[in-house]
Design a protein around this motif. Structure first.
Motif, mmCIF file in Angstrom:
data_model
loop_
_atom_site.group_PDB
_atom_site.id
_atom_site.type_symbol
_atom_site.label_atom_id
_atom_site.label_comp_id
_atom_site.label_asym_id
_atom_site.label_seq_id
_atom_site.Cartn_x
_atom_site.Cartn_y
_atom_site.Cartn_z
ATOM 1 N N SER A 3 0.820 -1.217 0.000
ATOM 2 C CA SER A 3 0.000 0.000 0.000
ATOM 3 C C SER A 3 0.850 1.262 0.000
ATOM 4 N N HIS A 22 -4.766 1.197 -5.780
ATOM 5 C CA HIS A 22 -5.694 1.179 -4.648
ATOM 6 C C HIS A 22 -6.719 2.298 -4.765
ATOM 7 N N ARG A 26 -8.001 4.545 0.314
ATOM 8 C CA ARG A 26 -6.859 3.746 0.758
ATOM 9 C C ARG A 26 -5.549 4.496 0.501
ATOM 10 N N ARG A 27 -5.469 5.172 -0.651
ATOM 11 C CA ARG A 27 -4.259 5.929 -0.973
ATOM 12 C C ARG A 27 -4.059 7.067 0.023
ATOM 13 N N SER A 30 -2.792 5.599 3.250
ATOM 14 C CA SER A 30 -1.401 5.163 3.104
ATOM 15 C C SER A 30 -0.454 6.349 3.131
ATOM 16 N N LEU A 50 -0.718 -4.654 2.885
ATOM 17 C CA LEU A 50 -2.118 -4.624 3.298
ATOM 18 C C LEU A 50 -2.431 -5.672 4.363
#
Length: 222
Positions: A3, A22, A26-27, A30, A50
């Motif tokens: 990730s 992703h 999620r980005r 991260s 992940l």
């Protein structure tokens, strides 16, 4: 399965890499997570997977806590949640989904954050998961585009540095195109767009060329 990655050196500075495959939320998580590592343990290279269970590690717990607070600050989130609650005499999951989209985080992250802030009952997300709740399906039903296409993959400052190097004669047009991951025609357009500033004079606009390599400190001034 990766990730995010993070590395730092005194000579080059810090670098964070995010998996473009992703989803947006999620980005964002991260990015904030890796930034937390930069603030506290920058000399330790980090690769975040992940499915790797490292939640017990102090640095991982801090990075997640930092991401949670950075992306969903308590003061602002509490205020918005209170406004929603007062306006509708309660808060529904539909409104939580819209709230997650506003902060550009996942519905799960938003629910867990609200649990930690004691604005909703602890265990709410676990109950939703057991009931078969699917956040993506809910977002689609609500018309929420939680994962818009990525139009720009290069940071704006990176593009500007490449243009500065080109205008200063340090790289060729072909090299510039490779750095910008495009063709020469588009690279020329990018250069023209960045070195030209449109300023209004009376009732019309004029082009003002800007030398991006010009010093703005240490005696030189615009």
């Amino acid at each position: 399965t990766v990730s995010g990655i993070f590395a730092y050196s005194d000579r080059l500075g810090g670098c964070i890499g995010i998996n473009l495959r992703h989803p947006r939320d999620r980005r964002h998580w991260s990015l904030a997570h890796e930034y937390g590592h930069f603030l506290t343990s920058r000399y330790q290279t980090e690769v975040t997977f992940l499915k790797r269970k490292r939640k017990h590690a102090v640095d991982e717990r801090f990075a997640d806590a930092f991401a949670e607070n950075f992306l969903m600050p308590a003061t602002g989130l509490n205020r918005r949640f209170t406004e929603i609650s007062r306006a509708s005499s309660g808060v529904t999951m539909a409104e939580v989904c819209h709230l997650a989209d506003w902060y550009q985080v996942s519905v799960q992250a938003m629910v867990l954050r609200l649990e930690n802030l004691k604005r909703i009952q602890l265990g709410t997300w676990d109950d939703l998961a057991l009931s078969g709740f699917k956040s993506r399906d809910a977002q689609r039903l609500l018309g929420i585009d939680a994962n818009p296409p990525i139009l720009k993959t290069l940071p704006r400052w990176y593009v500007k540095l490449a243009v500065i190097a080109f205008t200063a004669g340090k790289i060729t047009e072909g090299q510039l195109a490779r750095y910008l991951r495009t063709n020469r025609v588009t690279a020329r357009t990018t250069v023209r767009r960045l070195i030209t500033d449109y300023r209004q004079t009376d009732d019309h606009f004029v082009d003002v060329d800007i030398d991006y390599s010009q010093e703005i400190a240490g005696g030189s001034r615009f």
